[in-house]
Design a protein around this motif. Structure first.
Motif, PDB file in Angstrom:
ATOM      1  N   ALA A  66       4.125   2.372  -2.408  1.00 60.33           N
ATOM      2  CA  ALA A  66       4.366   1.380  -1.247  1.00 60.33           C
ATOM      3  C   ALA A  66       4.604   1.389  -0.186  1.00 60.33           C
ATOM      4  O   ALA A  66       6.295   2.266  -0.144  1.00 60.33           O
ATOM      5  N   ASP A  67       4.396   1.075   0.861  1.00 59.04           N
ATOM      6  CA  ASP A  67       4.579   1.750   2.114  1.00 59.04           C
ATOM      7  C   ASP A  67       5.926   0.727   2.482  1.00 59.04           C
ATOM      8  O   ASP A  67       6.796   1.090   3.349  1.00 59.04           O
ATOM      9  N   VAL A  68       6.108  -0.770   2.312  1.00 58.64           N
ATOM     10  CA  VAL A  68       6.731  -1.356   2.943  1.00 58.64           C
ATOM     11  C   VAL A  68       7.455  -2.218   1.433  1.00 58.64           C
ATOM     12  O   VAL A  68       6.055  -3.172   1.184  1.00 58.64           O
ATOM     13  N   LEU A  69       8.644  -2.830   1.272  1.00 60.20           N
ATOM     14  CA  LEU A  69       9.023  -3.411   0.154  1.00 60.20           C
ATOM     15  C   LEU A  69       9.057  -5.260   1.069  1.00 60.20           C
ATOM     16  O   LEU A  69      10.182  -4.852   2.252  1.00 60.20           O
ATOM     17  N   VAL A  70       8.725  -5.468   0.858  1.00 66.22           N
ATOM     18  CA  VAL A  70       8.815  -7.086   1.396  1.00 66.22           C
ATOM     19  C   VAL A  70       9.735  -8.188   0.700  1.00 66.22           C
ATOM     20  O   VAL A  70       9.318  -8.160  -0.349  1.00 66.22           O
ATOM     21  N   TYR A  71      10.079  -8.597   1.207  1.00 67.64           N
ATOM     22  CA  TYR A  71      10.963  -9.351   0.922  1.00 67.64           C
ATOM     23  C   TYR A  71      10.621 -11.349   1.679  1.00 67.64           C
ATOM     24  O   TYR A  71      10.120 -11.336   3.034  1.00 67.64           O
ATOM     25  N   ARG A  72      10.176 -12.165   0.646  1.00 70.56           N
ATOM     26  CA  ARG A  72       9.537 -13.311   0.886  1.00 70.56           C
ATOM     27  C   ARG A  72      10.874 -14.429   0.935  1.00 70.56           C
ATOM     28  O   ARG A  72      12.004 -14.847   0.751  1.00 70.56           O
ATOM     29  N   GLU A  73      10.973 -14.478   3.039  1.00 74.08           N
ATOM     30  CA  GLU A  73      11.853 -15.366   3.820  1.00 74.08           C
ATOM     31  C   GLU A  73      11.143 -17.082   3.344  1.00 74.08           C
ATOM     32  O   GLU A  73      10.537 -17.310   3.504  1.00 74.08           O
ATOM     33  N   ASP A  74      12.241 -17.590   3.036  1.00 71.68           N
ATOM     34  CA  ASP A  74      12.350 -19.348   3.165  1.00 71.68           C
ATOM     35  C   ASP A  74      12.175 -19.743   4.649  1.00 71.68           C
ATOM     36  O   ASP A  74      11.399 -20.517   4.374  1.00 71.68           O
ATOM     37  N   ASN A  75      12.806 -18.874   5.220  1.00 75.46           N
ATOM     38  CA  ASN A  75      12.827 -19.686   6.546  1.00 75.46           C
ATOM     39  C   ASN A  75      12.304 -18.925   7.527  1.00 75.46           C
ATOM     40  O   ASN A  75      12.861 -17.587   7.145  1.00 75.46           O
ATOM     41  N   THR A 101      -6.519  -6.368   1.141  1.00 74.64           N
ATOM     42  CA  THR A 101      -7.787  -5.936   0.086  1.00 74.64           C
ATOM     43  C   THR A 101      -7.375  -5.339  -1.246  1.00 74.64           C
ATOM     44  O   THR A 101      -6.612  -4.914  -1.307  1.00 74.64           O
ATOM     45  N   GLU A 102      -8.613  -4.920  -2.191  1.00 75.23           N
ATOM     46  CA  GLU A 102      -8.383  -4.355  -3.214  1.00 75.23           C
ATOM     47  C   GLU A 102      -8.699  -3.253  -3.657  1.00 75.23           C
ATOM     48  O   GLU A 102      -9.085  -2.621  -3.753  1.00 75.23           O
ATOM     49  N   ASN A 103      -9.294  -2.386  -2.872  1.00 77.06           N
ATOM     50  CA  ASN A 103      -8.895  -1.254  -2.706  1.00 77.06           C
ATOM     51  C   ASN A 103      -8.445  -0.728  -0.945  1.00 77.06           C
ATOM     52  O   ASN A 103      -8.039  -0.825  -0.125  1.00 77.06           O
ATOM     53  N   ARG A 104      -7.536   0.112  -1.995  1.00 78.87           N
ATOM     54  CA  ARG A 104      -7.023   1.115  -1.286  1.00 78.87           C
ATOM     55  C   ARG A 104      -7.175   2.357  -0.656  1.00 78.87           C
ATOM     56  O   ARG A 104      -6.722   2.725   0.930  1.00 78.87           O
ATOM     57  N   ALA A 105      -8.295   2.866  -0.169  1.00 80.71           N
ATOM     58  CA  ALA A 105      -8.609   4.198   0.325  1.00 80.71           C
ATOM     59  C   ALA A 105      -9.346   2.916   1.751  1.00 80.71           C
ATOM     60  O   ALA A 105      -9.286   3.110   3.074  1.00 80.71           O
ATOM     61  N   LEU A 106      -8.761   1.714   1.305  1.00 77.61           N
ATOM     62  CA  LEU A 106      -9.432   0.921   2.290  1.00 77.61           C
ATOM     63  C   LEU A 106      -8.344  -0.296   3.944  1.00 77.61           C
ATOM     64  O   LEU A 106      -8.437  -0.584   4.875  1.00 77.61           O
ATOM     65  N   ALA A 107      -7.384   0.082   3.523  1.00 81.61           N
ATOM     66  CA  ALA A 107      -5.767  -0.342   3.214  1.00 81.61           C
ATOM     67  C   ALA A 107      -6.100   0.327   4.931  1.00 81.61           C
ATOM     68  O   ALA A 107      -5.454   1.985   4.991  1.00 81.61           O
ATOM     69  N   ASP A 108      -4.586  -0.060   5.747  1.00 84.90           N
ATOM     70  CA  ASP A 108      -3.721   1.163   6.368  1.00 84.90           C
ATOM     71  C   ASP A 108      -2.915   1.073   5.874  1.00 84.90           C
ATOM     72  O   ASP A 108      -2.296   2.350   6.275  1.00 84.90           O
ATOM     73  N   PHE A 109      -2.144   0.024   5.028  1.00 84.65           N
ATOM     74  CA  PHE A 109      -0.614   0.336   4.411  1.00 84.65           C
ATOM     75  C   PHE A 109      -1.011  -0.421   2.971  1.00 84.65           C
ATOM     76  O   PHE A 109      -1.461  -1.176   3.190  1.00 84.65           O
ATOM     77  N   SER A 110       0.415  -0.128   2.415  1.00 85.20           N
ATOM     78  CA  SER A 110       0.672  -0.904   1.174  1.00 85.20           C
ATOM     79  C   SER A 110       1.541  -1.358   1.071  1.00 85.20           C
ATOM     80  O   SER A 110       2.217  -0.876   1.708  1.00 85.20           O
ATOM     81  N   ILE A 111       1.775  -2.684   0.657  1.00 83.84           N
ATOM     82  CA  ILE A 111       3.360  -3.210   0.443  1.00 83.84           C
ATOM     83  C   ILE A 111       3.369  -3.856  -1.294  1.00 83.84           C
ATOM     84  O   ILE A 111       2.269  -4.206  -1.649  1.00 83.84           O
ATOM     85  N   THR A 112       4.919  -3.664  -1.613  1.00 84.93           N
ATOM     86  CA  THR A 112       4.540  -4.289  -2.683  1.00 84.93           C
ATOM     87  C   THR A 112       5.712  -5.538  -1.912  1.00 84.93           C
ATOM     88  O   THR A 112       6.721  -5.683  -0.953  1.00 84.93           O
ATOM     89  N   TYR A 113       6.032  -6.448  -3.500  1.00 80.63           N
ATOM     90  CA  TYR A 113       6.925  -7.419  -3.293  1.00 80.63           C
ATOM     91  C   TYR A 113       8.163  -7.368  -3.750  1.00 80.63           C
ATOM     92  O   TYR A 113       8.357  -6.642  -5.407  1.00 80.63           O
ATOM     93  N   THR A 114       9.768  -7.323  -3.427  1.00 86.20           N
ATOM     94  CA  THR A 114      10.999  -7.612  -3.936  1.00 86.20           C
ATOM     95  C   THR A 114      11.808  -8.592  -4.062  1.00 86.20           C
ATOM     96  O   THR A 114      11.333  -9.730  -3.399  1.00 86.20           O
ATOM     97  N   GLY A 115      12.401  -8.500  -4.800  1.00 85.55           N
ATOM     98  CA  GLY A 115      13.315  -9.767  -5.420  1.00 85.55           C
ATOM     99  C   GLY A 115      14.864  -9.843  -5.146  1.00 85.55           C
ATOM    100  O   GLY A 115      15.551 -10.844  -4.405  1.00 85.55           O
ATOM    101  N   VAL A 116      14.976  -8.377  -4.585  1.00 83.30           N
ATOM    102  CA  VAL A 116      16.628  -8.574  -3.887  1.00 83.30           C
ATOM    103  C   VAL A 116      15.829  -8.290  -2.486  1.00 83.30           C
ATOM    104  O   VAL A 116      15.871  -7.230  -1.695  1.00 83.30           O
ATOM    105  N   ARG A 117      16.943  -8.618  -1.446  1.00 80.69           N
ATOM    106  CA  ARG A 117      17.317  -9.041  -0.026  1.00 80.69           C
ATOM    107  C   ARG A 117      17.393  -7.673   0.319  1.00 80.69           C
ATOM    108  O   ARG A 117      16.596  -6.712   1.850  1.00 80.69           O
TER     109      ARG A 117
END
Length: 125
Positions: A66-75, A101-117
């Protein structure tokens, strides 16, 4: 009759340049900077609304790719750095609307969620 001739002559004025058509360009791949996206984000999945989105993302199943590891904020107030996203309930209340998108070739970047801030943010390239 003279008015019709004068109106036709003015409409076909050879001295004025032709009207310019709007020129629409597509942003080249890689022009979106994923490290600058933070705050409230709405993830759009409807392909009909793809043209209204800021960028296209791919939800990467593996953290290593993933290009960006995303942490979901509640606030929304705590989503103030890259990788900290508050998932907005609708596109009207979001700072960024991203198409998923479900096609990686069409995406500008990729993300995944992380549980650790402390892991959230951009990957060093």
């Amino acid at each position: 009759m003279h008015y019709l001739l004068l109106a036709g002559l003015l409409a076909l004025n050879p001295f004025s340049p032709p009207p310019r058509a709007p020129f629409v360009t597509v942003a080249p791949a890689g022009s979106v900077e994923p490290c600058r996206i933070y705050g409230s984000v709405f993830l759009e999945t409807n392909p009909a609304r793809r043209g209204f989105c800021f960028a296209t993302v791919y939800l990467e199943p593996e953290e290593a790719f993933a290009d960006v590891l995303v942490y979901r904020e509640d606030n929304k107030l705590f989503a103030d750095k890259a990788g900290f996203w508050y998932l907005s309930p609708g596109p009207n209340f979001a700072d960024y609307v991203l198409f998923v998108t479900e096609n990686r070739a069409l995406a500008d970047f990729s993300i995944t969620y992380t549980g650790v801030r402390s892991f959230a943010g951009c990957r060093k390239q």
